[in-house]
Scaffold this motif. Sequence first.
Motif, PDB file in Angstrom:
ATOM      1  N   LEU A   1       6.892 -11.275  18.340  1.00  0.00           N
ATOM      2  CA  LEU A   1       7.757 -11.301  17.155  1.00  0.00           C
ATOM      3  C   LEU A   1       8.526  -9.977  17.076  1.00  0.00           C
ATOM      4  N   PRO A   2       9.463  -9.776  17.984  1.00  0.00           N
ATOM      5  CA  PRO A   2      10.160  -8.487  18.078  1.00  0.00           C
ATOM      6  C   PRO A   2      10.945  -8.071  16.834  1.00  0.00           C
ATOM      7  N   HIS A   3      11.311  -9.038  15.995  1.00  0.00           N
ATOM      8  CA  HIS A   3      12.111  -8.702  14.811  1.00  0.00           C
ATOM      9  C   HIS A   3      11.256  -8.451  13.569  1.00  0.00           C
ATOM     10  N   THR A   4       9.955  -8.690  13.680  1.00  0.00           N
ATOM     11  CA  THR A   4       9.058  -8.433  12.555  1.00  0.00           C
ATOM     12  C   THR A   4       8.666  -6.958  12.544  1.00  0.00           C
ATOM     13  N   ARG A   5       8.735  -6.348  11.374  1.00  0.00           N
ATOM     14  CA  ARG A   5       8.394  -4.935  11.232  1.00  0.00           C
ATOM     15  C   ARG A   5       6.909  -4.800  10.900  1.00  0.00           C
ATOM     16  N   LEU A   6       6.257  -3.787  11.442  1.00  0.00           N
ATOM     17  CA  LEU A   6       4.826  -3.598  11.250  1.00  0.00           C
ATOM     18  C   LEU A   6       4.544  -2.351  10.425  1.00  0.00           C
ATOM     19  N   LEU A   7       3.781  -2.547   9.361  1.00  0.00           N
ATOM     20  CA  LEU A   7       3.426  -1.463   8.451  1.00  0.00           C
ATOM     21  C   LEU A   7       1.904  -1.367   8.427  1.00  0.00           C
ATOM     22  N   MET A   8       1.369  -0.249   8.891  1.00  0.00           N
ATOM     23  CA  MET A   8      -0.072  -0.091   9.000  1.00  0.00           C
ATOM     24  C   MET A   8      -0.664   0.430   7.695  1.00  0.00           C
ATOM     25  N   LEU A   9      -1.849  -0.095   7.347  1.00  0.00           N
ATOM     26  CA  LEU A   9      -2.542   0.315   6.131  1.00  0.00           C
ATOM     27  C   LEU A   9      -3.957   0.705   6.531  1.00  0.00           C
ATOM     28  N   SER A  10      -4.348   1.958   6.262  1.00  0.00           N
ATOM     29  CA  SER A  10      -5.651   2.416   6.726  1.00  0.00           C
ATOM     30  C   SER A  10      -6.232   3.484   5.814  1.00  0.00           C
ATOM     31  N   MET A  11      -7.555   3.617   5.866  1.00  0.00           N
ATOM     32  CA  MET A  11      -8.217   4.690   5.124  1.00  0.00           C
ATOM     33  C   MET A  11      -8.248   5.972   5.959  1.00  0.00           C
TER      34      MET A  11
ATOM     35  N   LYS B   1      -4.866   3.929   2.282  1.00  0.00           N
ATOM     36  CA  LYS B   1      -5.287   2.930   1.305  1.00  0.00           C
ATOM     37  C   LYS B   1      -5.430   3.453  -0.126  1.00  0.00           C
ATOM     38  N   ASP B   2      -5.285   4.761  -0.295  1.00  0.00           N
ATOM     39  CA  ASP B   2      -5.398   5.295  -1.659  1.00  0.00           C
ATOM     40  C   ASP B   2      -4.043   5.393  -2.370  1.00  0.00           C
ATOM     41  N   VAL B   3      -2.995   4.836  -1.761  1.00  0.00           N
ATOM     42  CA  VAL B   3      -1.668   4.910  -2.387  1.00  0.00           C
ATOM     43  C   VAL B   3      -1.565   3.901  -3.534  1.00  0.00           C
ATOM     44  N   SER B   4      -0.603   4.120  -4.404  1.00  0.00           N
ATOM     45  CA  SER B   4      -0.400   3.221  -5.543  1.00  0.00           C
ATOM     46  C   SER B   4       0.297   1.935  -5.112  1.00  0.00           C
ATOM     47  N   THR B   5       0.216   0.926  -5.974  1.00  0.00           N
ATOM     48  CA  THR B   5       0.893  -0.343  -5.702  1.00  0.00           C
ATOM     49  C   THR B   5       2.400  -0.132  -5.563  1.00  0.00           C
ATOM     50  N   ASP B   6       2.952   0.720  -6.428  1.00  0.00           N
ATOM     51  CA  ASP B   6       4.396   0.981  -6.381  1.00  0.00           C
ATOM     52  C   ASP B   6       4.804   1.564  -5.025  1.00  0.00           C
ATOM     53  N   GLU B   7       3.938   2.412  -4.468  1.00  0.00           N
ATOM     54  CA  GLU B   7       4.266   3.016  -3.173  1.00  0.00           C
ATOM     55  C   GLU B   7       4.196   1.978  -2.055  1.00  0.00           C
ATOM     56  N   ILE B   8       3.232   1.058  -2.153  1.00  0.00           N
ATOM     57  CA  ILE B   8       3.133  -0.015  -1.157  1.00  0.00           C
ATOM     58  C   ILE B   8       4.403  -0.861  -1.190  1.00  0.00           C
ATOM     59  N   VAL B   9       4.847  -1.209  -2.378  1.00  0.00           N
ATOM     60  CA  VAL B   9       6.061  -2.010  -2.533  1.00  0.00           C
ATOM     61  C   VAL B   9       7.271  -1.258  -1.994  1.00  0.00           C
ATOM     62  N   HIS B  10       7.359   0.023  -2.309  1.00  0.00           N
ATOM     63  CA  HIS B  10       8.482   0.844  -1.830  1.00  0.00           C
ATOM     64  C   HIS B  10       8.485   0.904  -0.300  1.00  0.00           C
ATOM     65  N   ALA B  11       7.285   1.049   0.282  1.00  0.00           N
ATOM     66  CA  ALA B  11       7.169   1.104   1.742  1.00  0.00           C
ATOM     67  C   ALA B  11       7.615  -0.207   2.372  1.00  0.00           C
ATOM     68  N   ILE B  12       7.212  -1.310   1.781  1.00  0.00           N
ATOM     69  CA  ILE B  12       7.602  -2.634   2.280  1.00  0.00           C
ATOM     70  C   ILE B  12       9.124  -2.779   2.243  1.00  0.00           C
ATOM     71  N   GLU B  13       9.727  -2.364   1.131  1.00  0.00           N
ATOM     72  CA  GLU B  13      11.188  -2.438   0.992  1.00  0.00           C
ATOM     73  C   GLU B  13      11.883  -1.582   2.048  1.00  0.00           C
ATOM     74  N   LYS B  14      11.372  -0.376   2.240  1.00  0.00           N
ATOM     75  CA  LYS B  14      11.987   0.563   3.185  1.00  0.00           C
ATOM     76  C   LYS B  14      11.902   0.019   4.616  1.00  0.00           C
ATOM     77  N   VAL B  15      10.730  -0.468   4.986  1.00  0.00           N
ATOM     78  CA  VAL B  15      10.519  -0.978   6.338  1.00  0.00           C
ATOM     79  C   VAL B  15      11.321  -2.260   6.577  1.00  0.00           C
TER      80      VAL B  15
END
Length: 212
Positions: free
Chosen positions: A78-88, A109-123
């Motif tokens: 899936l070359p067009h799918t972007r990968l965002l890693m989430l780890s402790m 994994k200690d980031v806020s929900t807003d930051e996760i959403v922002h990261a998803i949008e950016k990626v």
Amino acid sequence: MSRSTPIKIILIDDHPLVLEGIRSVLETFGHIEVLGAAPSAKEGLKIALAGKPDVVLMDINMPEMNGIDAIEVFKEQLPHTRLLMLSMHDSREYISTSTMYGASGYLLKDVSTDEIVHAIEKVASGGTYFSTGAAQALMADKPKSDIETPLTTREQAVLLLVAEGVSNREVAEKLEISVRTVETHRKNIKKKLGISTTAGLTKYAISNGLIG
């Protein structure tokens, strides 16, 4: 510039509480569509192949196939799918290796929900995103020697086969990856170990007890 369609995302994590927690929160955002959630990379790949997500949010430490090894599989299929890693883990090795293999971002994994959403949008928009802890780890001083840098499980598998005299094509068939990926692994292994020849890799494998 806003998107006219929701960001399609798949979640992969072997911890049910984490998986369902993130899913329930993301589903409250109208511009994000969660196509599915899976406890393993292999199950997540099946969902991804069917749904063609924009972003895959994936844990690193998982059974069967860890997140770092899974990156190359997703990038190939899936070359067009972007990968965002989430780890402790804020390990520089984890973060830099994830990026080297093709991940577009890394969140602790200690980031806020807003930051996760922002990261998803950016990626999803083609950018990259690293949470503060991950970015600080990347900026930290590099190890004194690349020889100290551990190999990923997939690199260890490739090294073992190469040291046994197996050709790139045979390695690709055994590990179900492309020949080009095998060549990339060999290049990375040589760089990490500071070894330039196949004979040197074989000697390393023998001296470290990987083969008899």
